[in-house]
Design a protein around this motif. Structure first.
Motif, PDB file in Angstrom:
ATOM      1  N   MET A 156       0.827  -1.204   0.000  1.00 16.64           N
ATOM      2  CA  MET A 156       0.000   0.000   0.000  1.00 16.64           C
ATOM      3  C   MET A 156       0.861   1.254   0.000  1.00 16.64           C
ATOM      4  O   MET A 156       0.549   2.239  -0.640  1.00 16.64           O
TER       5      MET A 156
ATOM      6  N   VAL B 263       1.978   2.005  -3.474  1.00 12.54           N
ATOM      7  CA  VAL B 263       0.930   2.615  -4.297  1.00 12.54           C
ATOM      8  C   VAL B 263       0.847   4.105  -4.027  1.00 12.54           C
ATOM      9  O   VAL B 263       0.749   4.928  -4.947  1.00 12.54           O
ATOM     10  N   GLU B 264       0.899   4.496  -2.755  1.00 19.30           N
ATOM     11  CA  GLU B 264       0.824   5.911  -2.406  1.00 19.30           C
ATOM     12  C   GLU B 264       2.014   6.675  -2.973  1.00 19.30           C
ATOM     13  O   GLU B 264       1.879   7.805  -3.439  1.00 19.30           O
TER      14      GLU B 264
ATOM     15  N   VAL C  46       1.563   7.551  -6.586  1.00 24.66           N
ATOM     16  CA  VAL C  46       0.669   8.679  -6.834  1.00 24.66           C
ATOM     17  C   VAL C  46       1.324  10.006  -6.462  1.00 24.66           C
ATOM     18  O   VAL C  46       1.254  10.990  -7.201  1.00 24.66           O
TER      19      VAL C  46
ATOM     20  N   LEU D  27      -5.768   7.164 -12.727  1.00 19.17           N
ATOM     21  CA  LEU D  27      -5.096   6.165 -11.893  1.00 19.17           C
ATOM     22  C   LEU D  27      -5.641   6.203 -10.467  1.00 19.17           C
ATOM     23  O   LEU D  27      -5.888   5.149  -9.856  1.00 19.17           O
TER      24      LEU D  27
ATOM     25  N   ASP E  45      -8.989   4.496 -10.402  1.00 11.26           N
ATOM     26  CA  ASP E  45      -8.861   3.050 -10.611  1.00 11.26           C
ATOM     27  C   ASP E  45      -8.324   2.350  -9.364  1.00 11.26           C
ATOM     28  O   ASP E  45      -8.781   1.264  -8.989  1.00 11.26           O
ATOM     29  N   LEU E  46      -7.353   2.971  -8.699  1.00 10.27           N
ATOM     30  CA  LEU E  46      -6.841   2.393  -7.453  1.00 10.27           C
ATOM     31  C   LEU E  46      -7.918   2.402  -6.374  1.00 10.27           C
ATOM     32  O   LEU E  46      -8.026   1.467  -5.579  1.00 10.27           O
TER      33      LEU E  46
ATOM     34  N   ARG F   7     -10.485  -0.396  -6.731  1.00 10.49           N
ATOM     35  CA  ARG F   7      -9.864  -1.709  -6.563  1.00 10.49           C
ATOM     36  C   ARG F   7      -9.458  -1.967  -5.111  1.00 10.49           C
ATOM     37  O   ARG F   7      -8.931  -3.034  -4.786  1.00 10.49           O
TER      38      ARG F   7
ATOM     39  N   MET G 210      -7.095  -0.343  -3.523  1.00  8.70           N
ATOM     40  CA  MET G 210      -5.633  -0.256  -3.432  1.00  8.70           C
ATOM     41  C   MET G 210      -5.154   1.134  -3.030  1.00  8.70           C
ATOM     42  O   MET G 210      -3.952   1.364  -2.919  1.00  8.70           O
ATOM     43  N   LEU G 211      -6.081   2.063  -2.803  1.00  2.00           N
ATOM     44  CA  LEU G 211      -5.685   3.412  -2.469  1.00  2.00           C
ATOM     45  C   LEU G 211      -5.423   3.578  -0.977  1.00  2.00           C
ATOM     46  O   LEU G 211      -4.590   4.377  -0.570  1.00  2.00           O
TER      47      LEU G 211
ATOM     48  N   SER H 194     -14.296   5.970 -13.168  1.00  2.00           N
ATOM     49  CA  SER H 194     -13.190   5.020 -13.269  1.00  2.00           C
ATOM     50  C   SER H 194     -13.151   4.329 -14.627  1.00  2.00           C
ATOM     51  O   SER H 194     -14.139   4.270 -15.361  1.00  2.00           O
TER      52      SER H 194
END
Length: 400
Positions: free
Chosen positions: A1, A4-5, A8, A44, A47-48, A51, A53-54, A220
């Motif tokens: 995680m 992912v951050e 971004v 993006l 989308d995250l 899912r 995943m954000l 999205s």
């Protein structure tokens, strides 16, 4: 995680550096370019978000399965009270339909099971009035709240008789279903009681679904993918309730929906700031490029030209970093060429006056042979017509 951050929020210079000219744009200001990288960053983020995943999941959240029970109860209540019609039960979602794996506590659910929706009625132009009930059009879909921009009006008695069940309520969601796919706004006070025109779909999510989460899902790539798949290759831009009936939505626990929307809003605000900063930077950069290039074309003599060119040479790699600035340089080169400033003149060259006499002789010969018609003599070129001074040996001539 954490990775992912970082994807971004780190290396934002890479996102802001990606720009391209708008397809229908000409040459000029930064409004002519699209901040492509930031646009992709927004996509993006969404989308995250859908899912899971954000943000990290919280095992203490009530799972989406409990949320769906409450939503089903709310839907049944609306059916019983006659607010909506009962529809046929939809089949369970098969594993082959699920495009990606969801986090623990999330579930896939079909869109009709979590939100009522309807397309605006088919209203003809002959039904328009100068005042009455607002007929909301896509031109009112450019902000967070629906506006009355570009709206027409309908007769109140006719609406009460024919379209009363289409009247909008505060908090409804309107989604564009045509060429402006993805435009979405909420109904505020201004539009309450209005009617959505064809091309807009009205949503009334069943509580306690968080409507802002559904709005973010509409933005999205997963939403767009399912819309495209449901068209089955048809070359149409419009979609309708039929295409939405089988759509599946990734549903987080209610508490996580609120956290996701808050994080998305935070990151979208960051994107807004990046756009403003990048646009301002592009404008300043293009102004600087234009000023320095103009100094070349306006140079009064060789010394001024050499000085202006030297300033450009010293910062060449910084100035010409985009398609826009490179294009400005190309145009300046062409302008310098026709002004006689690109290369030095040779006093041994036959002057343009002699060339024009030969051209006139050739024209007269073609007229005599009947290959072209004789034209009326053109008026001499006045000093006021000449946009700049030509070098020695050059001359102005009319195109004919």
């Amino acid at each position: 995680m954490a990775a992912v951050e970082k994807l971004v929020t780190d290396h934002l210079d890479l996102w802001t550096a990606a720009i391209k000219r708008k397809s229908a744009a000409g040459r000029g200001s930064s409004s002519r370019v699209e901040l492509y990288g930031i646009k992709k960053l927004r996509t993006l983020i969404l989308d995250l978000a859908v899912r899971g995943m954000l943000l990290p999941q919280d095992p203490r959240d009530e799972p989406a399965s409990e949320l769906l029970k409450k939503i089903a109860a709310e839907k049944a209540k609306r059916v019983k009270e006659g607010e909506i019609k009962a529809d046929k039960p939809l089949p369970a979602i098969e594993d082959v339909e699920k495009p990606f794996k969801l986090p623990s506590g999330w579930l896939w659910e079909r869109l009709p099971n979590i939100s009522f929706f309807q397309e605006g009625p088919g209203i003809m132009a002959k039904d328009f009035r100068s005042a009455g009930v607002p007929l909301i059009r896509i031109s009112g879909m450019h902000g967070t709240l629906v506006s009355l921009n570009g709206c027409n009006f309908l007769d109140r008695e006719m609406v009460a008789k024919k379209w009363n069940h289409f009247c909008l309520e505060e908090g409804d969601i309107l989604l564009s279903s045509s060429a402006s796919l993805g435009k979405v706004s909420k109904v505020g006070n201004d539009a309450v009681g209005g009617v959505a025109y064809t091309g807009l779909i009205r949503f009334k999510p069943y509580k306690p679904l968080f409507d802002d989460y559904l709005i973010r899902f509409f933005g999205s790539n997963e939403f767009v993918r399912q819309i495209d798949d449901s068209k089955k290759g048809a070359a149409i831009m419009h979609f309708g309730p039929t295409h939405l009936r089988w759509m599946i939505v990734p549903l987080p626990p209610l508490a996580e929906q609120h956290r996701i929307v808050a994080k998305v809003n935070e990151l979208m605000t960051l994107c807004d700031q990046l756009e403003q900063q990048t646009d301002a930077s592009l404008s300043a950069h293009q102004t600087l490029v234009k000023t320095l290039l103009n100094a070349l074309t306006s140079a009064a003599d060789h010394a001024q030209f050499a000085s202006a060119w030297q300033r450009i040479v010293e910062h060449f790699d910084t100035l010409f970093t985009s398609e826009e600035s490179t294009d400005q340089l190309k145009q300046t080169i062409l302008q310098l060429a026709v002004m006689g400033k690109l290369v030095p003149q040779d006093p041994n060259d036959e002057p343009a006056r002699e060339l024009l006499e030969k051209i006139a002789s050739e024209t007269a010969k073609l007229v005599k042979e009947g290959k072209i018609k004789k034209e009326k003599p053109l008026t001499p070129i006045t000093e006021e017509e000449k946009p700049f001074e030509l070098p020695t040996g050059w001359d102005w001539a009319r195109f004919d």
